[in-house]
Design a protein around this motif. Structure first.
Motif, mmCIF file in Angstrom:
data_model
loop_
_atom_site.group_PDB
_atom_site.id
_atom_site.type_symbol
_atom_site.label_atom_id
_atom_site.label_comp_id
_atom_site.label_asym_id
_atom_site.label_seq_id
_atom_site.Cartn_x
_atom_site.Cartn_y
_atom_site.Cartn_z
ATOM 1 N N PRO A 1 80.919 80.362 80.847
ATOM 2 C CA PRO A 1 80.407 78.483 81.269
ATOM 3 C C PRO A 1 78.942 78.228 80.959
ATOM 4 O O PRO A 1 78.232 78.537 80.628
ATOM 5 N N ASN B 1 76.650 77.212 83.970
ATOM 6 C CA ASN B 1 76.129 76.848 84.940
ATOM 7 C C ASN B 1 75.017 77.871 84.460
ATOM 8 O O ASN B 1 73.152 77.733 84.923
ATOM 9 N N LYS C 1 83.097 81.820 73.352
ATOM 10 C CA LYS C 1 82.849 80.007 72.858
ATOM 11 C C LYS C 1 82.299 79.425 74.254
ATOM 12 O O LYS C 1 82.450 79.498 75.224
ATOM 13 N N ALA D 1 80.598 76.972 77.343
ATOM 14 C CA ALA D 1 81.266 75.677 77.414
ATOM 15 C C ALA D 1 80.771 74.312 76.509
ATOM 16 O O ALA D 1 79.877 74.534 76.204
ATOM 17 N N GLN D 2 81.697 73.491 76.652
ATOM 18 C CA GLN D 2 81.902 72.420 76.456
ATOM 19 C C GLN D 2 80.261 71.591 76.912
ATOM 20 O O GLN D 2 79.559 70.427 76.566
ATOM 21 N N CYS E 1 92.179 83.720 73.489
ATOM 22 C CA CYS E 1 92.355 83.970 74.388
ATOM 23 C C CYS E 1 94.248 85.082 73.722
ATOM 24 O O CYS E 1 94.780 85.926 74.061
ATOM 25 N N SER F 1 86.288 79.279 86.150
ATOM 26 C CA SER F 1 87.574 79.557 87.216
ATOM 27 C C SER F 1 88.027 80.654 87.509
ATOM 28 O O SER F 1 88.946 81.388 86.388
ATOM 29 N N VAL G 1 91.479 79.069 85.691
ATOM 30 C CA VAL G 1 91.341 79.413 83.660
ATOM 31 C C VAL G 1 91.407 80.895 83.444
ATOM 32 O O VAL G 1 92.528 81.079 83.158
ATOM 33 N N LEU H 1 95.162 82.095 83.097
ATOM 34 C CA LEU H 1 95.793 81.798 81.959
ATOM 35 C C LEU H 1 95.396 82.409 81.122
ATOM 36 O O LEU H 1 95.743 82.419 80.181
ATOM 37 N N GLU I 1 85.267 87.601 85.253
ATOM 38 C CA GLU I 1 84.312 87.209 86.468
ATOM 39 C C GLU I 1 84.721 85.683 86.985
ATOM 40 O O GLU I 1 84.397 84.891 86.359
ATOM 41 N N LEU I 2 85.052 85.600 88.454
ATOM 42 C CA LEU I 2 85.514 84.468 88.649
ATOM 43 C C LEU I 2 84.944 84.473 89.480
ATOM 44 O O LEU I 2 83.736 84.542 90.188
ATOM 45 N N GLN J 1 81.525 68.246 87.478
ATOM 46 C CA GLN J 1 81.247 68.284 89.215
ATOM 47 C C GLN J 1 80.831 67.695 89.780
ATOM 48 O O GLN J 1 80.858 67.722 91.421
ATOM 49 N N ARG K 1 83.166 66.303 92.414
ATOM 50 C CA ARG K 1 84.033 67.223 93.020
ATOM 51 C C ARG K 1 83.448 67.680 93.892
ATOM 52 O O ARG K 1 83.502 67.540 94.961
ATOM 53 N N PHE L 1 80.478 75.704 94.261
ATOM 54 C CA PHE L 1 80.060 75.254 92.794
ATOM 55 C C PHE L 1 78.761 73.944 93.608
ATOM 56 O O PHE L 1 78.591 73.536 92.380
HETATM 57 P P1 NAI Z 1 86.350 76.844 83.295
HETATM 58 O O1 NAI Z 1 87.036 77.641 83.756
HETATM 59 O O2 NAI Z 1 87.645 75.723 83.315
HETATM 60 O O3 NAI Z 1 85.272 76.637 82.289
HETATM 61 C C1 NAI Z 1 84.538 78.040 82.321
HETATM 62 C C2 NAI Z 1 85.370 78.125 80.570
HETATM 63 O O4 NAI Z 1 86.326 78.186 80.372
HETATM 64 C C3 NAI Z 1 84.613 76.596 79.163
HETATM 65 O O5 NAI Z 1 83.639 77.771 78.237
HETATM 66 C C4 NAI Z 1 85.715 76.760 79.321
HETATM 67 O O6 NAI Z 1 85.232 75.251 78.183
HETATM 68 C C5 NAI Z 1 86.729 77.514 79.232
HETATM 69 N N1 NAI Z 1 88.552 77.059 79.502
HETATM 70 C C6 NAI Z 1 88.989 76.331 80.039
HETATM 71 N N2 NAI Z 1 90.199 76.439 79.964
HETATM 72 C C7 NAI Z 1 89.906 77.667 79.113
HETATM 73 C C8 NAI Z 1 91.646 77.669 78.103
HETATM 74 N N3 NAI Z 1 92.841 77.614 79.148
HETATM 75 N N4 NAI Z 1 91.691 78.613 77.669
HETATM 76 C C9 NAI Z 1 90.369 79.773 77.446
HETATM 77 N N5 NAI Z 1 89.094 78.683 77.918
HETATM 78 C C10 NAI Z 1 89.281 77.637 78.743
HETATM 79 O O7 NAI Z 1 85.280 75.532 84.886
HETATM 80 P P2 NAI Z 1 85.300 74.312 84.863
HETATM 81 O O8 NAI Z 1 85.946 73.350 84.487
HETATM 82 O O9 NAI Z 1 83.827 74.212 83.607
HETATM 83 O O10 NAI Z 1 84.548 74.313 86.819
HETATM 84 C C11 NAI Z 1 85.389 74.572 87.035
HETATM 85 C C12 NAI Z 1 85.258 75.114 88.367
HETATM 86 O O11 NAI Z 1 85.165 76.264 88.239
HETATM 87 C C13 NAI Z 1 83.801 74.870 89.275
HETATM 88 O O12 NAI Z 1 83.197 73.982 89.175
HETATM 89 C C14 NAI Z 1 83.878 76.555 89.749
HETATM 90 O O13 NAI Z 1 83.900 76.338 91.085
HETATM 91 C C15 NAI Z 1 84.328 77.145 89.028
HETATM 92 N N6 NAI Z 1 83.438 78.085 87.693
HETATM 93 C C16 NAI Z 1 82.571 79.052 88.238
HETATM 94 C C17 NAI Z 1 81.852 79.974 87.572
HETATM 95 C C18 NAI Z 1 81.282 81.314 87.777
HETATM 96 O O14 NAI Z 1 80.416 82.097 87.321
HETATM 97 N N7 NAI Z 1 82.311 82.388 88.383
HETATM 98 C C19 NAI Z 1 81.296 79.341 86.580
HETATM 99 C C20 NAI Z 1 81.578 78.109 85.977
HETATM 100 C C21 NAI Z 1 83.065 77.128 86.320
#
Ligand code: NAI
Ligand code: MG
Length: 502
Positions: free
Chosen positions: A168, A170, A193, A195-196, A234, A247, A250, A253, A269-270, A350, A353, A402
């Motif tokens: 991610p 952060n 990979k 995060a974008q 994946c 998240s 994801v 998924l 680690e979610l 974010q 959100r 977040f």
């Molecule tokens: P996200 O879960 O979409 O992104 C995290 C990573 O997963 C990025 O590298 C993203 O490109 C990748 N990803 C997204 N969709 C995927 C898929 N279908 N298959 C494989 N990889 C994929 O999280 P996002 O949208 O950036 O943030 C949304 C919420 O997620 C945040 O508001 C927060 O609540 C939570 N989050 C939790 C984190 C943690 O440290 N546990 C870190 C980031 C987000």
């Protein structure tokens, strides 16, 4: 709350250099994406583009996995002694130390993280993390087994193979090494990979890895989006394991994709909705410092944020008052300014959100104690926000925000504190503030979470594992436990001399 230079970077004390690495890193070379597509990475201080970065997709993932597969099946990395791998990792760590300023800057412009913190803590910290696992690389060994019949056996701990590491935004540097470092020590090869929102430091680390002597194909970095590049990793039949942080949605998924492809192993680690439980006997000044740091550090963009602060009724009003006073002294502004405590949220999505959760909080009847609004008219800054009188059923008490938004809640008894601390689907971390050792022991054993901090918060260490209970995921990161994510165990059995063979 003070607000410093949130309306643009023109007075930023640091000059932004040219971005050196913007292409995919596959098989030891920087290459364009197969489609030639690129995407913008944006500076959250201004909402403006910093650079265009190669947009990897399935075809690029195929190439990266092929490079990693070759490096695993035929290359030197898994076959080197642990000591030799460790030496290269130590060189890698030294190179990071030589580029601290540049790396901290990349994470500041990409993610809005505090530059001074990056230079002093984040970047030197990832060099230390690499050194920790460099030291572990030659201490990976199995057991000798005295079997119940006339056999003896030993176990080998072997690298799991090609690993997909999806990280991610952060903590772009820490998240990279929290996975890459143990995977390297274990002898795996990998496709990362990032995060974008935050691709820049990962590409820089790929360059440093090559300089350090990590063989081509061992670390590949494919920048791009989740549903395309991430999903391709994946569901890839040649990826043996995926380690993901992000998240919960994801995470689900990813498990599905693993199930529907080659049943690769997964660690997740979610998110979290971690409680900080403050008892009546706490030192209110110390407790409020911890509570504020627990939610505002890194702008609340941290999985273990103490987003639910449960306070016992005897000191609840005093805690609320002190928190509001202290939040007003918290400085929001340009993360390059050393006087600033909190930079902008990572991106527009974010930012919006978090603001929508603040609206939910108001609509559901929580009392807004302080904050609640964006700051300035440019970039993604949000005021430190505290709601009081939050009840367990409100969305702001259940869902991961977040962002810098605290939910303050009142409780009466220790039993109630335990029950409510556990009343979410998450179980990542928890904090307890009390002088009573019996209370601390009882509550720490009763909370279902992967790490419990007593009279402290965010006390992480390379040697201290953390990870999720419940829907916060599974698998542990940091500590020697993290090696388990990247190793598998083989048993080798042989009859003892003269014993029957069956
Ligand atoms: P996200 O879960 O979409 O992104 C995290 C990573 O997963 C990025 O590298 C993203 O490109 C990748 N990803 C997204 N969709 C995927 C898929 N279908 N298959 C494989 N990889 C994929 O999280 P996002 O949208 O950036 O943030 C949304 C919420 O997620 C945040 O508001 C927060 O609540 C939570 N989050 C939790 C984190 C943690 O440290 N546990 C870190 C980031 C987000
Ligand atoms: Mg960015």
């Amino acid at each position: 709350m003070a607000v410093l230079d949130v309306n643009g970077s023109s007075e930023s004390p640091v000059k932004i250099p040219e971005i050196k690495f913007t292409k995919l890193f596959i098989g030891g070379s920087f290459v364009d994406s197969a489609s030639g597509k690129t995407f913008e990475t944006v500076d959250p201080r201004t909402g403006e583009a910093i650079a265009r970065v190669a947009e990897g997709d399935k075809e690029d993932v195929d190439l990266a996995v092929k490079a990693a597969r070759d490096a695993f099946d035929h290359g030197p990395w898994p076959r080197l002694s642990g000591r030799a791998r460790g030496r290269i990792m130590l060189k890698f760590a030294d190179l990071i130390d030589e580029h601290v300023e540049e790396l901290a800057l990349l994470d500041t412009i990409d993610a809005g993280k505090l530059f001074s913190w990056g230079k002093a803590v984040d970047i030197p910290g990832v060099a230390e993390l690499l050194r920790y696992y460099a030291g572990a690389a030659d201490k990976i060994h199995g057991d000798t087994l005295k079997m119940s019949r006339e056999f003896q056996a030993y176990t080998l701990r072997e690298p799991i193979g090609v690993v997909g590491l999806i990280i991610p935004w952060n903590f772009p540097s820490l998240m990279f090494f929290i996975k890459v470092a143990p995977a390297l020590a274990a002898g795996c090869t990998m496709v990362v990979k990032p995060a974008q929102q935050t691709p820049l430091s990962s590409l820089y680390y790929a360059h440093l890895a090559k300089l350090a002597g990590v063989p081509d194909g061992v670390i590949n970095v494919v920048t791009g989006n989740g549903p395309t590049a991430g999903a391709a990793i994946c569901s890839h039949m040649d990826v043996d394991k995926v380690s993901f942080t992000g998240s919960t949605e994801v995470g689900r998924l990813i498990m599905q994709a693993a199930a529907m492809s080659n049943l690769k192993s997964v660690s997740l680690e979610l998110g979290g909705k971690s409680p900080l439980v403050i008892f009546d006997d706490a030192d209110v000044d110390k407790a409020t410092d911890l509570a504020l740091l627990g939610i505002l550090f890194n702008k609340g963009e941290i999985c273990v944020a103490g987003s639910r602060v449960l306070v016992q009724e005897g000191i609840y009003d005093e805690v609320a008052k002190k928190l509001a006073e202290k939040a007003k002294r918290w400085v929001v502004g340009d993360p390059f300014n050393p006087a600033v405590n909190q930079g902008p949220q990572v991106d527009k999505k974010q930012f919006e959100r978090i603001l929508s959760y603040i609206e939910h909080g108001k609509r559901e009847g929580a009392t807004l104690l302080t904050g609640g609004k964006p700051c300035g008219h440019k970039g993604y800054y949000i005021e430190p926000t505290i709601f009081k009188d939050v009840t367990d059923n409100m969305r702001i008490a259940q869902e991961e925000i977040f962002g810098p938004v605290m939910s303050l809640m009142k409780f009466k008894t220790i039993e109630e504190a335990i029950q409510r601390a556990n009343a979410t689907r998450y179980g990542l971390a928890a904090g307890i503030v009390t002088k009573d050792i019996d209370v601390a022991n009882r509550v720490s054993r009763s909370i279902r979470a992967g790490i419990i901090w007593i009279n402290c918060y965010f006390a992480f260490d390379n040697d201290c594992p953390y990870g999720g209970y419940k829907m916060s995921g599974f698998g542990r990161e940091q500590g020697l436990h993290a090696l388990d994510n990247y190793l598998q165990t083989k048993s080798v059995v042989t009859p003892i001399y003269n014993s029957p063979w069956l």
